[in-house]
Structure formats: C-alpha cells, structure tokens
Design a protein around this motif. Structure first.
Motif, PDB file in Angstrom:
ATOM      1  N   LEU A  34       0.832  -1.206   0.000  1.00 14.55           N
ATOM      2  CA  LEU A  34       0.000   0.000   0.000  1.00 14.55           C
ATOM      3  C   LEU A  34       0.870   1.261   0.000  1.00 14.55           C
ATOM      4  N   LEU A  35       1.957   1.221   0.767  1.00 12.16           N
ATOM      5  CA  LEU A  35       2.847   2.376   0.831  1.00 12.16           C
ATOM      6  C   LEU A  35       3.498   2.665  -0.521  1.00 12.16           C
ATOM      7  N   GLU A  36       3.687   1.622  -1.318  1.00  7.62           N
ATOM      8  CA  GLU A  36       4.303   1.798  -2.632  1.00  7.62           C
ATOM      9  C   GLU A  36       3.353   2.453  -3.626  1.00  7.62           C
ATOM     10  N   LEU A  37       2.062   2.340  -3.386  1.00 16.21           N
ATOM     11  CA  LEU A  37       1.093   2.976  -4.274  1.00 16.21           C
ATOM     12  C   LEU A  37       1.163   4.489  -4.095  1.00 16.21           C
ATOM     13  N   GLY A  38       1.236   5.183  -5.157  1.00 21.56           N
ATOM     14  CA  GLY A  38       1.319   6.639  -5.075  1.00 21.56           C
ATOM     15  C   GLY A  38       0.028   7.290  -4.615  1.00 21.56           C
ATOM     16  N   ASP A  39      -1.095   6.596  -4.824  1.00 20.64           N
ATOM     17  CA  ASP A  39      -2.385   7.189  -4.500  1.00 20.64           C
ATOM     18  C   ASP A  39      -3.123   6.453  -3.380  1.00 20.64           C
ATOM     19  N   ALA A  40      -2.408   5.762  -2.530  1.00 21.01           N
ATOM     20  CA  ALA A  40      -3.050   4.968  -1.466  1.00 21.01           C
ATOM     21  C   ALA A  40      -3.925   5.834  -0.562  1.00 21.01           C
ATOM     22  N   GLU A  41      -3.450   7.028  -0.221  1.00 23.19           N
ATOM     23  CA  GLU A  41      -4.249   7.905   0.640  1.00 23.19           C
ATOM     24  C   GLU A  41      -5.566   8.280  -0.040  1.00 23.19           C
ATOM     25  N   ASP A  42      -5.500   8.608  -1.321  1.00 17.47           N
ATOM     26  CA  ASP A  42      -6.713   8.979  -2.058  1.00 17.47           C
ATOM     27  C   ASP A  42      -7.686   7.812  -2.165  1.00 17.47           C
ATOM     28  N   VAL A  43      -7.158   6.625  -2.436  1.00 18.48           N
ATOM     29  CA  VAL A  43      -8.004   5.433  -2.545  1.00 18.48           C
ATOM     30  C   VAL A  43      -8.685   5.150  -1.205  1.00 18.48           C
ATOM     31  N   LEU A  44      -7.919   5.190  -0.126  1.00 18.76           N
ATOM     32  CA  LEU A  44      -8.491   4.932   1.203  1.00 18.76           C
ATOM     33  C   LEU A  44      -9.513   6.003   1.577  1.00 18.76           C
ATOM     34  N   GLN A  45      -9.206   7.253   1.241  1.00 17.69           N
ATOM     35  CA  GLN A  45     -10.147   8.335   1.525  1.00 17.69           C
ATOM     36  C   GLN A  45     -11.468   8.102   0.796  1.00 17.69           C
ATOM     37  N   SER A  46     -11.398   7.711  -0.461  1.00 17.32           N
ATOM     38  CA  SER A  46     -12.610   7.430  -1.229  1.00 17.32           C
ATOM     39  C   SER A  46     -13.398   6.276  -0.610  1.00 17.32           C
ATOM     40  N   CYS A  47     -12.689   5.245  -0.188  1.00 16.10           N
ATOM     41  CA  CYS A  47     -13.348   4.088   0.439  1.00 16.10           C
ATOM     42  C   CYS A  47     -14.044   4.485   1.740  1.00 16.10           C
ATOM     43  N   ILE A  48     -13.381   5.294   2.540  1.00 18.31           N
ATOM     44  CA  ILE A  48     -13.957   5.746   3.814  1.00 18.31           C
ATOM     45  C   ILE A  48     -15.213   6.569   3.547  1.00 18.31           C
ATOM     46  N   LEU A  49     -15.167   7.453   2.546  1.00 15.59           N
ATOM     47  CA  LEU A  49     -16.342   8.260   2.200  1.00 15.59           C
ATOM     48  C   LEU A  49     -17.480   7.386   1.668  1.00 15.59           C
ATOM     49  N   GLU A  50     -17.158   6.396   0.857  1.00 19.18           N
ATOM     50  CA  GLU A  50     -18.186   5.497   0.335  1.00 19.18           C
ATOM     51  C   GLU A  50     -18.843   4.700   1.461  1.00 19.18           C
ATOM     52  N   LEU A  51     -18.049   4.254   2.409  1.00 18.71           N
ATOM     53  CA  LEU A  51     -18.623   3.530   3.547  1.00 18.71           C
ATOM     54  C   LEU A  51     -19.547   4.439   4.357  1.00 18.71           C
ATOM     55  N   GLU A  52     -19.162   5.694   4.500  1.00 18.37           N
ATOM     56  CA  GLU A  52     -20.010   6.657   5.223  1.00 18.37           C
ATOM     57  C   GLU A  52     -21.344   6.823   4.495  1.00 18.37           C
ATOM     58  N   GLU A  53     -21.294   6.893   3.170  1.00 19.97           N
ATOM     59  CA  GLU A  53     -22.533   6.993   2.393  1.00 19.97           C
ATOM     60  C   GLU A  53     -23.414   5.766   2.608  1.00 19.97           C
ATOM     61  N   GLN A  54     -22.791   4.584   2.623  1.00 19.55           N
ATOM     62  CA  GLN A  54     -23.557   3.356   2.834  1.00 19.55           C
ATOM     63  C   GLN A  54     -24.168   3.318   4.229  1.00 19.55           C
TER      64      GLN A  54
END
Length: 125
Positions: A52-72
C-alpha cells in the motif's frame, strides 16, 4: 444497529487506522526522509502495508473508500465536489478517537496496523 451496519462501521474504523498510518508515514518521509529509504517497523502483515505504501495514490483510494462507507452507513451522499468531500472526510476522521480504536483492535500505536486482518479488509475494497 444492524449486523451489516456493524460490519460497515468496523471496516470504516480499520480503514481509518490504515489511512492514518499511511498518511503519517508519507508525511514523515516527505519531511524527514526525502530521498532516503525509510521503513517503519510494522507488526503483523507488513507485506500488505508495504505494498500500500508503494502505491502513489493509497491515501486517495483509502479516503474514497472511507467516504463510500459513510454513504452506505448514513444513506447520504458525502458530496460530489472536492471541497465538500474533503470537509466531510475531515469530519469523519475527527469523529473517531484513535486511542479508543487502538484499544478496540488490540493495538498500541499505528505501527501495529499490520495486526489487522489486512486481506479481509482489502477483500471488501
């Protein structure tokens, strides 16, 4: 709270812990370790965390997932505009007490993030 809601909440909490670890790691790397190989000690499944740390956009991906879970969980749209989603994301992050999450998941600090069931968490994503 329904069982599904409890699972959504648990998943969101764990993603928040992972996000916090990756965010902290990236800030330390940018501020203190620019251009130097930097690996924090991670207990548990460090291979998955390191990927995950090697991914350049891991923070953005996790942020999107957290927001999607909040919507659900809430049934409310967290906002399509970047400003609205950033504000909502910060509100979500501020609503959780890290020390309570550490205790709940048997962690002492963020370096214990690998002790979470990473493969199960990521299977939901």
């Amino acid at each position: 709270m329904e069982m599904e809601d409890e699972k959504l909440e648990e998943l969101q909490e764990q993603l928040i812990l992972i996000y916090k670890f990756i965010s902290q790691h990236n800030r330390l790397k940018r501020f203190y370790y620019e251009g130097v190989e930097f690996n924090e000690p991670i207990k548990g499944d460090d291979a998955t965390i390191r990927k995950l740390l090697e991914l350049g956009d891991a923070e953005d991906v996790l942020q999107s997932c957290i927001l999607e879970l909040e919507e659900q969980k809430t049934g409310k749209n967290t906002g399509d505009e970047d400003v609205d989603s950033k504000v909502k994301f910060n509100e979500i992050m501020d609503s959780y007490d890290l020390n309570a999450l550490f205790k709940k998941y048997g962690m002492k600090n963020l370096n214990d993030v690998g002790m979470l069931d990473m493969k199960r968490i990521l299977s939901f994503l």
